[in-house]
Design a protein around this motif. Structure first.
Motif, PDB file in Angstrom:
ATOM      1  N   PRO A 199       0.828  -1.213   0.000  1.00 41.45           N
ATOM      2  CA  PRO A 199       0.000   0.000   0.000  1.00 41.45           C
ATOM      3  C   PRO A 199       0.862   1.262   0.000  1.00 41.45           C
ATOM      4  N   GLY A 200       0.583   2.132  -0.939  1.00 40.86           N
ATOM      5  CA  GLY A 200       1.340   3.375  -1.038  1.00 40.86           C
ATOM      6  C   GLY A 200       2.680   3.239  -1.713  1.00 40.86           C
ATOM      7  N   GLY A 201       3.023   2.028  -2.170  1.00 40.05           N
ATOM      8  CA  GLY A 201       4.325   1.793  -2.797  1.00 40.05           C
ATOM      9  C   GLY A 201       4.422   2.360  -4.204  1.00 40.05           C
ATOM     10  N   GLU A 202       5.638   2.635  -4.626  1.00 39.73           N
ATOM     11  CA  GLU A 202       5.896   3.155  -5.968  1.00 39.73           C
ATOM     12  C   GLU A 202       5.956   2.004  -6.959  1.00 39.73           C
ATOM     13  N   VAL A 203       5.353   2.192  -8.132  1.00 38.05           N
ATOM     14  CA  VAL A 203       5.352   1.147  -9.166  1.00 38.05           C
ATOM     15  C   VAL A 203       6.272   1.605 -10.298  1.00 38.05           C
ATOM     16  N   ARG A 204       7.561   1.389 -10.107  1.00 40.45           N
ATOM     17  CA  ARG A 204       8.534   1.844 -11.096  1.00 40.45           C
ATOM     18  C   ARG A 204       8.439   1.086 -12.409  1.00 40.45           C
ATOM     19  N   ALA A 205       7.833  -0.091 -12.372  1.00 37.49           N
ATOM     20  CA  ALA A 205       7.699  -0.899 -13.597  1.00 37.49           C
ATOM     21  C   ALA A 205       6.850  -0.198 -14.656  1.00 37.49           C
ATOM     22  N   LEU A 206       6.004   0.740 -14.254  1.00 40.88           N
ATOM     23  CA  LEU A 206       5.130   1.418 -15.215  1.00 40.88           C
ATOM     24  C   LEU A 206       5.913   2.220 -16.244  1.00 40.88           C
ATOM     25  N   ALA A 207       7.086   2.692 -15.872  1.00 45.01           N
ATOM     26  CA  ALA A 207       7.885   3.477 -16.822  1.00 45.01           C
ATOM     27  C   ALA A 207       8.238   2.647 -18.047  1.00 45.01           C
ATOM     28  N   GLY A 208       8.670   1.412 -17.841  1.00 43.54           N
ATOM     29  CA  GLY A 208       8.987   0.542 -18.963  1.00 43.54           C
ATOM     30  C   GLY A 208       7.747   0.112 -19.718  1.00 43.54           C
ATOM     31  N   LEU A 209       6.664  -0.143 -19.002  1.00 46.49           N
ATOM     32  CA  LEU A 209       5.423  -0.570 -19.645  1.00 46.49           C
ATOM     33  C   LEU A 209       4.841   0.521 -20.535  1.00 46.49           C
ATOM     34  N   ASP A 230       9.387  -3.239  -9.515  1.00 50.68           N
ATOM     35  CA  ASP A 230      10.591  -2.610 -10.053  1.00 50.68           C
ATOM     36  C   ASP A 230      11.143  -3.338 -11.270  1.00 50.68           C
ATOM     37  N   SER A 231      10.359  -4.211 -11.889  1.00 52.91           N
ATOM     38  CA  SER A 231      10.827  -4.946 -13.072  1.00 52.91           C
ATOM     39  C   SER A 231      10.843  -4.013 -14.280  1.00 52.91           C
ATOM     40  N   ALA A 232      12.023  -3.778 -14.833  1.00 53.18           N
ATOM     41  CA  ALA A 232      12.165  -2.910 -16.009  1.00 53.18           C
ATOM     42  C   ALA A 232      12.171  -3.775 -17.259  1.00 53.18           C
ATOM     43  N   VAL A 233      11.121  -3.680 -18.054  1.00 55.87           N
ATOM     44  CA  VAL A 233      10.952  -4.559 -19.210  1.00 55.87           C
ATOM     45  C   VAL A 233      11.487  -3.919 -20.481  1.00 55.87           C
ATOM     46  N   ALA A 234      11.764  -4.776 -21.482  1.00 56.70           N
ATOM     47  CA  ALA A 234      12.126  -4.311 -22.817  1.00 56.70           C
ATOM     48  C   ALA A 234      10.848  -3.967 -23.574  1.00 56.70           C
ATOM     49  N   PRO A 235      10.907  -3.047 -24.525  1.00 56.01           N
ATOM     50  CA  PRO A 235       9.689  -2.643 -25.247  1.00 56.01           C
ATOM     51  C   PRO A 235       8.967  -3.785 -25.955  1.00 56.01           C
ATOM     52  N   ASP A 236       9.700  -4.808 -26.386  1.00 52.96           N
ATOM     53  CA  ASP A 236       9.077  -5.883 -27.176  1.00 52.96           C
ATOM     54  C   ASP A 236       8.766  -7.130 -26.354  1.00 52.96           C
ATOM     55  N   PHE A 237       8.752  -7.024 -25.013  1.00 53.31           N
ATOM     56  CA  PHE A 237       8.659  -8.247 -24.221  1.00 53.31           C
ATOM     57  C   PHE A 237       7.330  -8.975 -24.414  1.00 53.31           C
ATOM     58  N   LEU A 238       6.244  -8.250 -24.610  1.00 50.53           N
ATOM     59  CA  LEU A 238       4.963  -8.923 -24.826  1.00 50.53           C
ATOM     60  C   LEU A 238       4.905  -9.583 -26.202  1.00 50.53           C
ATOM     61  N   GLU A 297      15.935 -13.667 -23.875  1.00 52.83           N
ATOM     62  CA  GLU A 297      15.690 -12.341 -24.438  1.00 52.83           C
ATOM     63  C   GLU A 297      14.501 -11.642 -23.787  1.00 52.83           C
ATOM     64  N   LEU A 298      13.799 -12.339 -22.917  1.00 49.93           N
ATOM     65  CA  LEU A 298      12.705 -11.728 -22.157  1.00 49.93           C
ATOM     66  C   LEU A 298      13.207 -11.099 -20.858  1.00 49.93           C
ATOM     67  N   ALA A 299      14.489 -10.914 -20.736  1.00 48.38           N
ATOM     68  CA  ALA A 299      15.090 -10.439 -19.488  1.00 48.38           C
ATOM     69  C   ALA A 299      14.525  -9.093 -19.035  1.00 48.38           C
ATOM     70  N   VAL A 300      14.375  -8.962 -17.721  1.00 48.82           N
ATOM     71  CA  VAL A 300      14.064  -7.669 -17.115  1.00 48.82           C
ATOM     72  C   VAL A 300      15.276  -7.232 -16.299  1.00 48.82           C
ATOM     73  N   GLN A 301      15.332  -5.966 -15.992  1.00 53.45           N
ATOM     74  CA  GLN A 301      16.380  -5.418 -15.127  1.00 53.45           C
ATOM     75  C   GLN A 301      15.766  -5.132 -13.760  1.00 53.45           C
ATOM     76  N   ARG A 302      16.412  -5.661 -12.696  1.00 53.96           N
ATOM     77  CA  ARG A 302      15.936  -5.424 -11.332  1.00 53.96           C
ATOM     78  C   ARG A 302      17.133  -5.270 -10.400  1.00 53.96           C
ATOM     79  N   SER A 303      17.110  -4.258  -9.579  1.00 53.59           N
ATOM     80  CA  SER A 303      18.195  -4.047  -8.636  1.00 53.59           C
ATOM     81  C   SER A 303      18.140  -5.066  -7.508  1.00 53.59           C
ATOM     82  N   GLN A 304      19.312  -5.435  -7.001  1.00 53.05           N
ATOM     83  CA  GLN A 304      19.394  -6.329  -5.847  1.00 53.05           C
ATOM     84  C   GLN A 304      19.181  -5.537  -4.560  1.00 53.05           C
ATOM     85  N   ARG A 305      19.141  -6.236  -3.430  1.00 56.17           N
ATOM     86  CA  ARG A 305      18.925  -5.589  -2.142  1.00 56.17           C
ATOM     87  C   ARG A 305      20.015  -4.552  -1.884  1.00 56.17           C
TER      88      ARG A 305
END
Length: 322
Positions: free
Chosen positions: A13-23, A65-73, A182-190
């Motif tokens: 709740p109230g968390g940031e959805v950084r994945a939307l930038a890539g989507l 925080d999953s950063a996707v590639a434009p063609d992942f879908l 090739e479906l890789a996402v970018q995600r930061s570690q702890r």
């Protein structure tokens, strides 16, 4: 005909959805995918709740925080042309911009000495292939909605390892799972060592709990736990019995950690990685082993499914979030 996707992202709740930038930059037709953000504190429940409300034929689970590639879908859709494919996913890669500690964690996860049989979850290796849960990870994983719901989705008693339990069931029934590098996402570690310790303990505990639910023990599951017990006993047993040879496996392990740390430092081309890798590798093995023991002895679930009253699902037009 292209399938419709429902991209599902659980968030606190109230968390940031950084994945939307890539989507917002995906190339898939805008009318053929939707984004559902499920707010709550129980990720397995959040994902299942959103799956029931989804309108797409394919459920694609990402983390916030999953950063996707434009063609992942587009890539995922191509794999679903084969009707017996039930799940498709790719690896989670550590960004080069992460801190030395975060990159050390990523290097350990993606190495034979650290990640072992699951290291392909964290590295881009080979070509698209039929696979198993050992190469697939829930921060970047899709399922056919019909099959997902027919199996009652993720086991809500588990977190993490809920996707592993479901994929085990699917494979036992003859369904195919696909890993596409090739479906890789970018995600930061702890970001901190303390958070990394909690992560590894949680991973181990989830594996122990999954083992109890499945009723099937894989010998490799106990390896870190047995090594932990051995490492704790060596300082006591060797002086007591006067048998120095009992310490040889521990010395060999330390040599492997040293060599793996040197190799990771060379690959990462950063001397700051070396002392961190010397800490990250033993933590990965020993803390994970402790978590497995805890999961087997004292599972967090107490039977039955959890309720869904605290989950809020919102539909988001990701391409409007530019």
């Amino acid at each position: 005909m292209q399938p419709k996707f429902s991209v599902i992202i659980p968030v606190k709740p109230g968390g940031e959805v950084r994945a939307l930038a890539g989507l917002s930059r995906v190339t898939y037709p805008a009318d053929l995918f939707e984004v559902l953000v499920a707010y709550g504190c129980q990720p397995s429940v959040q994902r299942n709740t959103a799956a029931r409300e989804a309108k797409g034929e394919i459920l694609y689970f990402l983390d916030d925080d999953s950063a996707v590639a434009p063609d992942f879908l587009d890539r995922a859709a191509a794999h679903y042309r084969e009707q017996n494919v039930a799940a498709v996913g790719g690896p989670s890669l550590t960004p080069a911009t992460d801190s030395p500690l975060q990159r050390a964690i990523g290097i350990a996860f993606s190495s034979a000495a650290g990640g072992g049989g699951v290291r392909n979850r964290y590295r881009k290796f080979g070509a698209a292939r039929y696979s198993s849960d050992s190469e697939l990870i829930l921060c970047n994983l899709s399922f056919r909605r019909e099959i997902f719901l027919a199996h009652e989705g993720l086991d809500e008693r588990l977190y993490p390892n809920e996707e592993n339990e479901l994929m085990d069931r699917l494979q036992q029934e003859g369904h195919l799972l696909v890993h596409d590098p090739e479906l890789a996402v970018q995600r930061s570690q702890r970001r901190t060592y303390r958070a990394y310790v909690r992560q590894m303990y949680g991973y181990g505990r989830g594996r122990g709990e999954q083992t109890l639910i499945a009723g099937k023990l894989k010998p490799i599951t106990l390896a870190p736990s047995l090594f932990l017990v051995y490492a704790l006993l060596v300082p006591l047993v060797v002086p007591l019995l006067g048998i120095p040879l009992l310490a040889l496996p521990l010395l060999a392990y330390l040599a492997i950690v040293l060599l793996a740390s040197l190799q990771g430092t060379l690959v990462g081309k950063d001397a700051a990685l070396f002392p961190r890798l010397l800490l990250v590798y033993p933590t990965l093995h020993l803390v994970y082993g402790a978590g497995v023991i805890r999961g087997l002895i004292s599972p967090r679930y107490r039977g039955g499914k959890q309720t869904h009253w605290d989950v809020e699902v919102r539909r988001v037009k990701a391409f409007e979030e530019r």
